[in-house]
Design a protein around this motif. Sequence first.
Motif, PDB file in Angstrom:
ATOM      1  N   TYR A 156      46.586 -24.176  -5.563  1.00 42.79           N
ATOM      2  CA  TYR A 156      45.925 -25.156  -4.695  1.00 42.79           C
ATOM      3  C   TYR A 156      46.366 -26.566  -5.082  1.00 42.79           C
ATOM      4  CZ  TYR A 156      42.627 -21.473  -3.296  1.00 42.79           C
ATOM      5  OH  TYR A 156      42.047 -20.336  -2.798  1.00 42.79           O
ATOM      6  N   PRO A 157      46.838 -27.362  -4.139  1.00 41.60           N
ATOM      7  CA  PRO A 157      47.262 -28.732  -4.469  1.00 41.60           C
ATOM      8  C   PRO A 157      46.098 -29.707  -4.697  1.00 41.60           C
ATOM      9  CG  PRO A 157      47.577 -28.327  -2.131  1.00 41.60           C
ATOM     10  CD  PRO A 157      47.127 -27.027  -2.739  1.00 41.60           C
ATOM     11  N   ARG A 158      44.909 -29.370  -4.197  1.00 44.05           N
ATOM     12  CA  ARG A 158      43.765 -30.286  -4.332  1.00 44.05           C
ATOM     13  C   ARG A 158      42.568 -29.553  -4.925  1.00 44.05           C
ATOM     14  NH1 ARG A 158      46.089 -30.840   0.399  1.00 44.05           N
ATOM     15  NH2 ARG A 158      47.337 -32.690   0.713  1.00 44.05           N
ATOM     16  N   GLN A 159      41.642 -30.345  -5.460  1.00 44.13           N
ATOM     17  CA  GLN A 159      40.445 -29.757  -6.053  1.00 44.13           C
ATOM     18  C   GLN A 159      39.250 -30.675  -5.868  1.00 44.13           C
ATOM     19  OE1 GLN A 159      39.813 -27.350  -9.883  1.00 44.13           O
ATOM     20  NE2 GLN A 159      39.814 -29.456 -10.568  1.00 44.13           N
ATOM     21  N   VAL A 160      38.084 -30.064  -5.741  1.00 47.13           N
ATOM     22  CA  VAL A 160      36.804 -30.767  -5.751  1.00 47.13           C
ATOM     23  C   VAL A 160      35.965 -30.102  -6.839  1.00 47.13           C
ATOM     24  CG1 VAL A 160      34.645 -31.132  -4.476  1.00 47.13           C
ATOM     25  CG2 VAL A 160      36.839 -31.493  -3.334  1.00 47.13           C
ATOM     26  N   ILE A 161      35.325 -30.923  -7.677  1.00 49.99           N
ATOM     27  CA  ILE A 161      34.454 -30.409  -8.728  1.00 49.99           C
ATOM     28  C   ILE A 161      33.016 -30.778  -8.382  1.00 49.99           C
ATOM     29  CG2 ILE A 161      33.834 -30.513 -11.174  1.00 49.99           C
ATOM     30  CD1 ILE A 161      36.772 -31.107 -11.775  1.00 49.99           C
ATOM     31  N   VAL A 162      32.165 -29.756  -8.227  1.00 46.46           N
ATOM     32  CA  VAL A 162      30.745 -29.958  -7.926  1.00 46.46           C
ATOM     33  C   VAL A 162      30.038 -30.350  -9.213  1.00 46.46           C
ATOM     34  CG1 VAL A 162      28.603 -28.858  -7.169  1.00 46.46           C
ATOM     35  CG2 VAL A 162      30.780 -28.256  -6.077  1.00 46.46           C
ATOM     36  N   GLU A 163      29.332 -31.473  -9.179  1.00 48.33           N
ATOM     37  CA  GLU A 163      28.541 -31.890 -10.334  1.00 48.33           C
ATOM     38  C   GLU A 163      27.067 -31.546 -10.169  1.00 48.33           C
ATOM     39  OE1 GLU A 163      29.315 -35.981 -11.266  1.00 48.33           O
ATOM     40  OE2 GLU A 163      31.232 -35.432 -12.177  1.00 48.33           O
ATOM     41  N   ARG A 164      26.591 -31.574  -8.902  1.00 47.94           N
ATOM     42  CA  ARG A 164      25.183 -31.260  -8.659  1.00 47.94           C
ATOM     43  C   ARG A 164      25.039 -30.713  -7.244  1.00 47.94           C
ATOM     44  NH1 ARG A 164      20.586 -34.910  -7.203  1.00 47.94           N
ATOM     45  NH2 ARG A 164      22.194 -36.502  -7.181  1.00 47.94           N
ATOM     46  N   MET A 165      24.480 -29.521  -7.137  1.00 49.40           N
ATOM     47  CA  MET A 165      24.210 -28.914  -5.829  1.00 49.40           C
ATOM     48  C   MET A 165      22.981 -29.566  -5.223  1.00 49.40           C
ATOM     49  SD  MET A 165      26.172 -26.209  -5.121  1.00 49.40           S
ATOM     50  CE  MET A 165      27.196 -25.006  -5.943  1.00 49.40           C
ATOM     51  N   LEU A 166      23.075 -29.938  -3.951  1.00 44.49           N
ATOM     52  CA  LEU A 166      21.921 -30.455  -3.224  1.00 44.49           C
ATOM     53  C   LEU A 166      21.338 -29.368  -2.337  1.00 44.49           C
ATOM     54  CD1 LEU A 166      23.368 -33.963  -2.296  1.00 44.49           C
ATOM     55  CD2 LEU A 166      21.876 -33.357  -4.217  1.00 44.49           C
ATOM     56  N   SER A 167      22.215 -28.624  -1.666  1.00 47.14           N
ATOM     57  CA  SER A 167      21.778 -27.474  -0.865  1.00 47.14           C
ATOM     58  C   SER A 167      22.970 -26.539  -0.705  1.00 47.14           C
ATOM     59  CB  SER A 167      21.272 -27.918   0.508  1.00 47.14           C
ATOM     60  OG  SER A 167      22.336 -28.430   1.278  1.00 47.14           O
ATOM     61  N   MET A 168      22.690 -25.252  -0.618  1.00 47.95           N
ATOM     62  CA  MET A 168      23.732 -24.264  -0.421  1.00 47.95           C
ATOM     63  C   MET A 168      23.107 -23.073   0.292  1.00 47.95           C
ATOM     64  SD  MET A 168      27.054 -24.193  -0.951  1.00 47.95           S
ATOM     65  CE  MET A 168      27.320 -25.477  -2.134  1.00 47.95           C
ATOM     66  N   THR A 169      23.591 -22.769   1.495  1.00 52.39           N
ATOM     67  CA  THR A 169      23.055 -21.689   2.303  1.00 52.39           C
ATOM     68  C   THR A 169      24.140 -20.667   2.552  1.00 52.39           C
ATOM     69  OG1 THR A 169      21.632 -23.285   3.432  1.00 52.39           O
ATOM     70  CG2 THR A 169      21.938 -21.151   4.509  1.00 52.39           C
ATOM     71  N   LYS A 170      23.853 -19.411   2.260  1.00 50.57           N
ATOM     72  CA  LYS A 170      24.830 -18.358   2.499  1.00 50.57           C
ATOM     73  C   LYS A 170      24.989 -18.138   3.994  1.00 50.57           C
ATOM     74  CE  LYS A 170      26.590 -14.113   0.761  1.00 50.57           C
ATOM     75  NZ  LYS A 170      26.748 -13.334  -0.411  1.00 50.57           N
ATOM     76  N   LEU A 171      26.237 -18.067   4.447  1.00 46.28           N
ATOM     77  CA  LEU A 171      26.537 -17.825   5.858  1.00 46.28           C
ATOM     78  C   LEU A 171      26.640 -16.328   6.112  1.00 46.28           C
ATOM     79  CD1 LEU A 171      29.290 -20.532   6.374  1.00 46.28           C
ATOM     80  CD2 LEU A 171      26.935 -20.624   7.160  1.00 46.28           C
ATOM     81  N   PRO A 172      26.394 -15.894   7.364  1.00 39.37           N
ATOM     82  CA  PRO A 172      26.591 -14.487   7.675  1.00 39.37           C
ATOM     83  C   PRO A 172      28.055 -14.100   7.483  1.00 39.37           C
ATOM     84  CG  PRO A 172      25.922 -15.742   9.640  1.00 39.37           C
ATOM     85  CD  PRO A 172      25.954 -16.686   8.492  1.00 39.37           C
ATOM     86  N   ALA A 173      28.305 -12.827   7.352  1.00 36.61           N
ATOM     87  CA  ALA A 173      29.671 -12.333   7.098  1.00 36.61           C
ATOM     88  C   ALA A 173      30.680 -12.841   8.114  1.00 36.61           C
ATOM     89  CB  ALA A 173      29.668 -10.804   7.067  1.00 36.61           C
ATOM     90  N   SER A 174      30.249 -13.107   9.341  1.00 35.44           N
ATOM     91  CA  SER A 174      31.167 -13.608  10.365  1.00 35.44           C
ATOM     92  C   SER A 174      31.598 -15.040  10.106  1.00 35.44           C
ATOM     93  CB  SER A 174      30.517 -13.519  11.745  1.00 35.44           C
ATOM     94  OG  SER A 174      29.431 -14.407  11.818  1.00 35.44           O
ATOM     95  N   GLY A 175      30.907 -15.767   9.207  1.00 42.15           N
ATOM     96  CA  GLY A 175      31.266 -17.135   8.878  1.00 42.15           C
ATOM     97  C   GLY A 175      30.668 -18.184   9.780  1.00 42.15           C
ATOM     98  N   LEU A 176      29.838 -17.795  10.726  1.00 44.47           N
ATOM     99  CA  LEU A 176      29.231 -18.776  11.646  1.00 44.47           C
ATOM    100  C   LEU A 176      28.233 -19.645  10.953  1.00 44.47           C
ATOM    101  CD1 LEU A 176      28.728 -16.419  14.692  1.00 44.47           C
ATOM    102  CD2 LEU A 176      30.559 -18.050  14.335  1.00 44.47           C
TER     103      LEU A 176
END
Length: 151
Positions: free
Chosen positions: A131-151
């Motif tokens: 991967y040429p780029r990267q993002v490092i998460v320092e603090r999660m604010l919210s994270m919601t699992k998406l359905p398998a279809s990715g919608l």
Amino acid sequence: MRRSLTLLPWLLVSCGPAPLPSAAECRALAEPKAVIDRCFGGDVKPGNYVGDLKCWPFSAPERMSGVWQTGFEVSDFFPGASKLPDDKDYEINIWLTAAPGTPELASGKYRGEFIGRRALCDGTFGHLGAYPRQVIVERMLSMTKLPASGL
């Protein structure tokens, strides 16, 4: 006293954000010898890597949102997205990783918001440096699992 007040504007200006690296500076940082010297102390041995935040220039922490697809040897981040793009509509190029102490998530697709840092230069991030780029998460604010279809 007057002398110290004369220095005050210079001190305040120097506290601002660092300038972004130029394309030439980024190319120089990515040279193999420069990576070995800067990131491994000149000796590529297990345990010598100093970590991405010390090895590469990163942005100051900022609020980001998007979709994250994670799994075995995969960690694709799509900034600003609200759903996973169709396979033909994207190029995988941003590896998302969490800083130590950030909760780990199971493999899957997620929509979320977090505070993180962006790599300011292209490098060799993620699985096998693919991967040429990267993002490092320092603090999660919210994270919601998406359905398998990715919608």
